[in-house]
Structure formats: C-alpha cells, structure tokens
Scaffold this motif. Structure first.
Motif, PDB file in Angstrom:
ATOM      1  N   LYS A   1       5.488   6.148   8.328  1.00 22.15           N
ATOM      2  CA  LYS A   1       5.440   4.927   7.497  1.00 22.15           C
ATOM      3  C   LYS A   1       4.010   4.436   7.279  1.00 22.15           C
ATOM      4  CE  LYS A   1      10.023   3.429   8.953  1.00 22.15           C
ATOM      5  NZ  LYS A   1      10.852   2.360   9.494  1.00 22.15           N
TER       6      LYS A   1
ATOM      7  N   SER B   1       0.806  -1.237   0.000  1.00 20.52           N
ATOM      8  CA  SER B   1       0.000   0.000   0.000  1.00 20.52           C
ATOM      9  C   SER B   1       0.831   1.275   0.000  1.00 20.52           C
ATOM     10  CB  SER B   1      -0.926   0.004   1.220  1.00 20.52           C
ATOM     11  OG  SER B   1      -0.161  -0.222   2.399  1.00 20.52           O
TER      12      SER B   1
ATOM     13  N   SER C   1       5.628  11.274   6.328  1.00 20.81           N
ATOM     14  CA  SER C   1       6.310  10.135   5.699  1.00 20.81           C
ATOM     15  C   SER C   1       7.000   9.254   6.746  1.00 20.81           C
ATOM     16  CB  SER C   1       7.327  10.637   4.670  1.00 20.81           C
ATOM     17  OG  SER C   1       7.990   9.570   4.048  1.00 20.81           O
TER      18      SER C   1
ATOM     19  N   VAL D   1      17.685   1.470  -6.841  1.00 22.98           N
ATOM     20  CA  VAL D   1      17.034   2.108  -7.995  1.00 22.98           C
ATOM     21  C   VAL D   1      17.988   3.051  -8.722  1.00 22.98           C
ATOM     22  CG1 VAL D   1      16.029   3.979  -6.609  1.00 22.98           C
ATOM     23  CG2 VAL D   1      14.971   3.334  -8.782  1.00 22.98           C
TER      24      VAL D   1
ATOM     25  N   VAL E   1       6.109   2.463  -3.289  1.00 24.31           N
ATOM     26  CA  VAL E   1       6.638   1.427  -4.186  1.00 24.31           C
ATOM     27  C   VAL E   1       5.587   0.335  -4.396  1.00 24.31           C
ATOM     28  CG1 VAL E   1       8.445  -0.289  -4.548  1.00 24.31           C
ATOM     29  CG2 VAL E   1       9.025   1.876  -3.427  1.00 24.31           C
ATOM     30  N   GLY E   2       4.918  -0.065  -3.310  1.00 20.46           N
ATOM     31  CA  GLY E   2       3.983  -1.189  -3.377  1.00 20.46           C
ATOM     32  C   GLY E   2       2.818  -0.952  -4.323  1.00 20.46           C
TER      33      GLY E   2
ATOM     34  N   ALA F   1       1.945   6.142   4.901  1.00 12.46           N
ATOM     35  CA  ALA F   1       1.429   6.751   3.664  1.00 12.46           C
ATOM     36  C   ALA F   1       0.729   5.707   2.798  1.00 12.46           C
ATOM     37  CB  ALA F   1       2.572   7.395   2.886  1.00 12.46           C
TER      38      ALA F   1
ATOM     39  N   VAL G   1      17.622  -4.524  -4.657  1.00  9.10           N
ATOM     40  CA  VAL G   1      17.441  -3.540  -5.736  1.00  9.10           C
ATOM     41  C   VAL G   1      17.936  -2.172  -5.246  1.00  9.10           C
ATOM     42  CG1 VAL G   1      15.029  -2.963  -5.123  1.00  9.10           C
ATOM     43  CG2 VAL G   1      15.843  -2.577  -7.447  1.00  9.10           C
TER      44      VAL G   1
END
Ligand SMILES: NC(=O)c1ccc[n+]([C@@H]2O[C@H](COP(=O)([O-])OP(=O)(O)OC[C@H]3O[C@@H](n4cnc5c(N)ncnc54)[C@H](OP(=O)(O)O)[C@@H]3O)[C@@H](O)[C@H]2O)c1
Length: 319
Positions: free
Chosen positions: A303, A154, A300, A261, A157-158, A305, A259
């Motif tokens: 955690k 949610s 933000s 980015v 990125v998700g 958002a 990863v």
C-alpha cells in the motif's frame, strides 16, 4: 499465448505464468494484443479470495481489469474499432483476465488511446481514473469553486482524483505522507495534509466534499469537517459504509456515498481526451514483466505505491 493464472486463492506465490489458447472473440467484442496491464488492489483482493462472496466462476482464474494494446481481431457487430488501433480498456473486475498477452473486451468498455501516451501510461489509467470521475462527478457532483479533501492522494486513484478535481476548478486538499507531498502538490493540490502528524478531519465546516480512498474514514467522522450540504464518498465497499450512506439520505446534514467503479467506454474516451490535452498526466511508479506479476502484487500489497504499477508483455515495444 502467456497468461498469469491462479488455481486456488492464496498468497502471491499462487500466481503462475502459463501457456493458454487465445480467447475467441464474440460479435460485440474486440480482441486486444495486450502491451501493458495495470495492477490494482482489487486484483490481489481477488487472488486472496476476499471477493469470493461475489464470485462464482471456476478455477483457474486470470486477474486484471486494466489493459492497453492494439486491436488484433474485431467482432462482427463492432464498427468503432479496427485491427491495429491503439486502445485502452477497463475490463470486468472479476472476469476481466487482463494479465495476458491477448484479451477480449466488449467494445463499449474500450476507447482509442492517443499517440501522446505510451502503452504503459495508458494501462495505468482506466480503473483508477474512472473511479475518481465516477466518485467526484457522479456521486459527489463536485462543482467549480468547491473545496474537496482527497484522502489517499498519492496512490493510483488519488493521483487522478487530485488532477481531475483541480481541472474542474475545485480547491483541493490532498492527504498523504511527507514523502509524497511534492508529488501531490505538483498534480494540482492547493494544500497538503501530512496524515502522520495531523488529523485530516480536524478542521470544522471546511470541505464541500471528502473523498476517502484509503478506507479509514467514515461519514460520521467526516461530518464536522464537512459543510452542511457536504458529501462524503468512499471507495470502501463494506456493508457498514453502504448502510451509513443509505441512512444519511433521511437525515439532515452531509450525505454519504459509496462508489463502485463501472467500466464505461464513454468515460474512458473523455479521460483519453484530457490526457491528450495535458489536463491529466499519468503517474507510473513501477513496471514489471507480465510473468513477474507475483512481485508486482507483493509491492501493491505494501500500500505504498506512488501512482500506478504496470505489467509489460513482450509486445510492449510494438508501435
Ligand atoms: N470502490 C471501488 O470501485 C474502488 C475502485 C478503485 C479502488 N478502490 C479501493 O481504493 C483503495 C485505494 O486504491 P488505489 O488504487 O489508490 O491504491 P494504491 O495505489 O495502492 O494506494 C497507495 C497509496 O495509498 C497511500 N496511503 C496508504 N495509507 C494511507 C493513509 N493512512 N492516509 C493517506 N494515504 C495513505 C499511500 O501513500 P503513503 O505511502 O504516503 O502512505 C500510497 O501512495 C483500495 O483499497 C482499492 O481496493 C475501490
């Protein structure tokens, strides 16, 4: 022009809106009049000083890796962009300086933004969508028909990872709290696991790919839930996760990846095509005026958002 800067590492209160000269444009760059700038967790990790081991620049600093706006000036070597173009870009995570009314961007890190999305929606897309694609396509090589578990479905990125995986024809299981279940399902998840009442990794031999965006899972913990040729990808950049990923190449069973980015204009251009075609839908949680970056960071840092947090400059209403 106005820019958000900090003169020392610290809490959100170190962020201040200051008057600074616009940056000069280099031959390979475009200067963008920023209408909106995306907020990412890396911005407050940078502000707190958690990234100082990879950061040698001097103070003051301006955070911000995501911007959308209109081209204001073009470097001599740039042919792909013209003054007035609507653009979106991912800047370098540490030196990007996106929380400002103008910013210079290497042209190969930018893409044209379609008229079908607002500048606010566009500004929330670059870093998170490139992360999702570079994790699922480049690291995990997720294929149609495979089953992927997305932990942290949610967040910024998700919400993009769920949509991108579903668009590739994968079966998607999203992990989130109950308040976000409907959102994650609406983005294309076939199944939702509530992490507050169920262990997402309890099933055995269930997934081809586990994508951990929260940073609370490891390859060792995910092994039983993964199929034999399974892949575990994490966004957590820690020595332990890098070591685990490296060691997995010499052992039978699932492979691990971390990863990191990369700004890449060509990937961003395909993201914009997917958005324009309606395959990816931006998810914006809240907006704040540029000079309220302090409040945006405070939110933000909870955690919680749901999708993206975006800063808006006074140029946002410029077409
Ligand atoms: N390596 C890289 O290149 C890279 C790139 C991008 C991001 N990252 C990192 O990836 C992380 C996520 O980034 P983001 O932009 O997606 O963050 P974000 O938007 O702040 O994520 C917030 C979401 O996380 C969910 N969440 C919190 N705890 C959870 C848990 N235990 N299980 C499942 N979901 C949980 C929340 O949902 P609920 O409220 O429902 O709990 C909320 O919707 C950050 O640490 C960021 O630094 C790394």
């Amino acid at each position: 022009m106005q820019a958000v800067r900090f003169h020392r590492y610290g809490p959100p209160a170190v962020l201040a809106c200051e008057e600074v000269p616009p940056p000069p444009v280099s031959p390979n760059e475009i200067r963008v009049a920023v209408h909106a700038a995306g907020v990412n967790p890396v911005d407050w990790r940078y502000r707190r000083g958690e990234l100082k081991w990879m950061d040698w620049a001097s103070f003051p600093r301006t955070p911000g890796a995501d911007i959308a706006g209109t081209v204001h000036a073009v470097g001599d070597e740039v042919t792909a962009f013209h003054v007035g173009d609507r653009v979106v870009a991912m800047l370098d995570i540490l030196s990007g300086a996106g929380y400002a009314e103008q910013v210079c961007v290497p042209a190969d890190q930018a893409a044209h933004a379609p008229d079908s999305i607002s500048m606010v929606e566009a500004a929330g897309l670059p870093l998170v969508t490139l992360t999702a694609i570079q994790a699922l396509r480049d690291k995990a090589q997720l294929a149609a028909g495979e089953h992927v578990l997305i932990n942290g479905a949610s967040g910024g990125v998700g919400t993009m990872a769920v949509q991108w995986a579903a668009a590739q024809g994968a079966t998607v299981t999203g992990v989130c709290s109950p308040r976000n279940a409907a959102l994650v399902q609406s983005l294309g998840a076939d199944t939702v696991i509530d992490y507050t009442s169920e262990d997402p990794l309890a099933a055995s031999d269930a997934f081809d790919v586990v994508f951990d965006i929260v940073g609370n899972q490891s390859l060792a913990e995910a092994k039983a839930a993964l199929r034999r040729n399974g892949r575990f990808v994490t966004t957590a950049i820690t020595p332990r996760r890098f070591w685990e990923a490296f060691a997995s190449r010499f052992m039978p069973g699932p492979t691990g990846y971390v990863v990191v980015v990369q700004p890449r204009g060509s990937d961003l251009a395909s993201v914009m095509q997917m958005v324009d075609a309606g395959t990816l839908t931006p998810v914006v949680d809240r907006t704040y005026p540029l000079c309220d970056a302090k409040a945006a960071h405070q939110y933000s840092e909870t955690k919680r958002a749901q999708g993206k947090i975006v800063l808006i400059t006074e140029q946002e209403d410029v077409p």
